[in-house]
Write an enzyme that holds these catalytic residues in place. Structure first.
Site, PDB file in Angstrom:
ATOM      1  N   GLY A  54       2.582   2.296  10.929  1.00 63.93           N
ATOM      2  CA  GLY A  54       3.455   3.437  10.564  1.00 63.93           C
ATOM      3  C   GLY A  54       4.255   3.893  11.902  1.00 63.93           C
ATOM      4  O   GLY A  54       4.939   4.939  11.989  1.00 63.93           O
ATOM      5  N   GLU A  67      -6.555   4.753   7.860  1.00 65.88           N
ATOM      6  CA  GLU A  67      -6.529   6.180   7.574  1.00 65.88           C
ATOM      7  C   GLU A  67      -7.688   6.975   6.857  1.00 65.88           C
ATOM      8  O   GLU A  67      -7.970   7.878   7.088  1.00 65.88           O
ATOM      9  CB  GLU A  67      -5.318   6.180   6.539  1.00 65.88           C
ATOM     10  CG  GLU A  67      -3.878   6.013   7.563  1.00 65.88           C
ATOM     11  CD  GLU A  67      -2.842   5.654   6.821  1.00 65.88           C
ATOM     12  OE1 GLU A  67      -2.849   5.474   5.449  1.00 65.88           O
ATOM     13  OE2 GLU A  67      -1.774   4.898   7.369  1.00 65.88           O
ATOM     14  N   ASN A 118       0.849  -1.085  -0.125  1.00 69.22           N
ATOM     15  CA  ASN A 118      -0.047  -0.229  -0.086  1.00 69.22           C
ATOM     16  C   ASN A 118       0.886   1.224  -0.076  1.00 69.22           C
ATOM     17  O   ASN A 118       1.522   1.548   0.974  1.00 69.22           O
ATOM     18  CB  ASN A 118      -0.999  -0.039   1.361  1.00 69.22           C
ATOM     19  CG  ASN A 118      -1.711   1.318   1.511  1.00 69.22           C
ATOM     20  OD1 ASN A 118      -1.731   2.069   0.420  1.00 69.22           O
ATOM     21  ND2 ASN A 118      -2.577   1.507   2.569  1.00 69.22           N
TER      22      ASN A 118
HETATM   23  P1  13P Z   1       3.269   0.540   7.590  1.00 67.11           P
HETATM   24  O1  13P Z   1       3.741  -1.032   7.054  1.00 67.11           O
HETATM   25  O2  13P Z   1       3.778   1.488   7.169  1.00 67.11           O
HETATM   26  O3  13P Z   1       3.060   0.503   9.310  1.00 67.11           O
HETATM   27  O4  13P Z   1       1.583   0.326   7.179  1.00 67.11           O
HETATM   28  C1  13P Z   1       0.608  -0.400   7.290  1.00 67.11           C
HETATM   29  C2  13P Z   1      -0.472  -0.155   6.276  1.00 67.11           C
HETATM   30  O5  13P Z   1      -1.299   0.772   6.841  1.00 67.11           O
HETATM   31  C3  13P Z   1      -0.701  -0.899   5.251  1.00 67.11           C
HETATM   32  O6  13P Z   1      -1.887  -0.715   4.706  1.00 67.11           O
END
Ligand code: 13P
Length: 256
Positions: free
Chosen positions: A176, A100, A9
């Site tokens: 994240g 998100e 993603n």
């Molecule tokens: P990260 O791998 O950056 O933690 O993000 C995960 C995510 O939201 C994938 O959709």
């Protein structure tokens, strides 16, 4: 046998030049062979890059898709992109209900269910994202939250709609942040979700719980992917930051 997937993603990242460099690196290494037939790899990119990605990934082993779709098919909805438009670019997947989108853009469980339906009607494989916040986890509400999010889709379309779909468990506190759920923590939620689907379908004739891929997402890296993917109910990963770094994404794919 369940399909196993690694999906990137990209979120709001990319650029024409950097995309083509990254995709060339991925496409030269991710090549399916007989032994990995039930495995798939894909990237979920900003809408603006679907055409570029289609050009660069057609005839490779990597699929592509979007990070959202409109809940509407067409009409006076400025700024929206419909699922059928996404499908026109050869897309295989569409994420729906990413945390998100839920937290920043106001996607409710009902909107997410409508997006799930729109994606499916357009022939896309919906990847339904569910997950709890840190506060919800601290209040022991993880199960309640992920089931509420999943149930919105089951209530709208029935459990049979999960056939041909993918579920992604992404604890919001792990996205994240560098904090990954431990394999045991993730596995227990995946198992809970699969049991919930199995119970929901027991009344009907459809059997999807055993074949439904459930991906884990949240700070997956090449250094922790193998231990997560080794869990019996974790069928792959939805990868954010590490999907933008070829060496990381390839290492995660190799761990599947
Ligand atoms: P990260 O791998 O950056 O933690 O993000 C995960 C995510 O939201 C994938 O959709």
């Amino acid at each position: 046998m369940r399909n196993r997937l690694v999906l990137g993603n990209w979120k709001l990242n990319g650029g024409l030049t950097q995309n083509s460099v990254l995709l060339a690196q991925l496409a030269s290494k991710i090549i399916f062979n007989q032994g990995r037939k039930e495995q798939a790899c894909g990237v979920c990119v900003p809408y603006a890059y679907l055409s570029q990605v289609q050009t660069l990934l057609t005839n490779t082993s990597i699929h592509w898709g979007s990070q959202d779709v409109s809940r509407f098919e067409s009409g006076a909805y400025s700024g929206e992109v419909s699922a059928s438009m996404v499908a026109e670019f050869g897309s295989r997947f569409a994420l729906v209900g990413h945390s998100e989108r839920r937290a920043i853009f106001g996607d409710t469980d009902e909107f997410v269910a409508q997006k799930f339906g729109a994606a499916q009607r357009a022939g896309l494989m919906p990847v339904l994202c569910v997950g709890e916040t840190l506060e919800e986890r601290a209040a022991s509400k993880t199960g309640e939250v992920v089931v509420r999010q999943l149930n919105a889709v089951i209530a709208a379309y029935g459990v049979a709609a999960l056939q041909g779909a993918v579920l992604a468990y992404e604890p919001v506190w792990a996205i994240g942040t560098g904090k990954t759920a431990t394999p045991a923590e993730a596995e227990s939620v995946h198992q809970y979700l699969r049991r919930y689907v199995a119970n929901a379908e027991s009344a009907g004739s459809v059997k999807v719980a055993d074949t439904l891929p459930i991906l884990y997402g949240g700070s997956v890296k090449k250094s922790n992917a193998a231990e997560l993917f080794a869990m019996p109910n974790i069928d792959g990963g939805l990868i954010g930051g590490a999907s933008l770094v070829a060496d990381e994404f390839l290492g995660i794919w190799a761990s599947l």
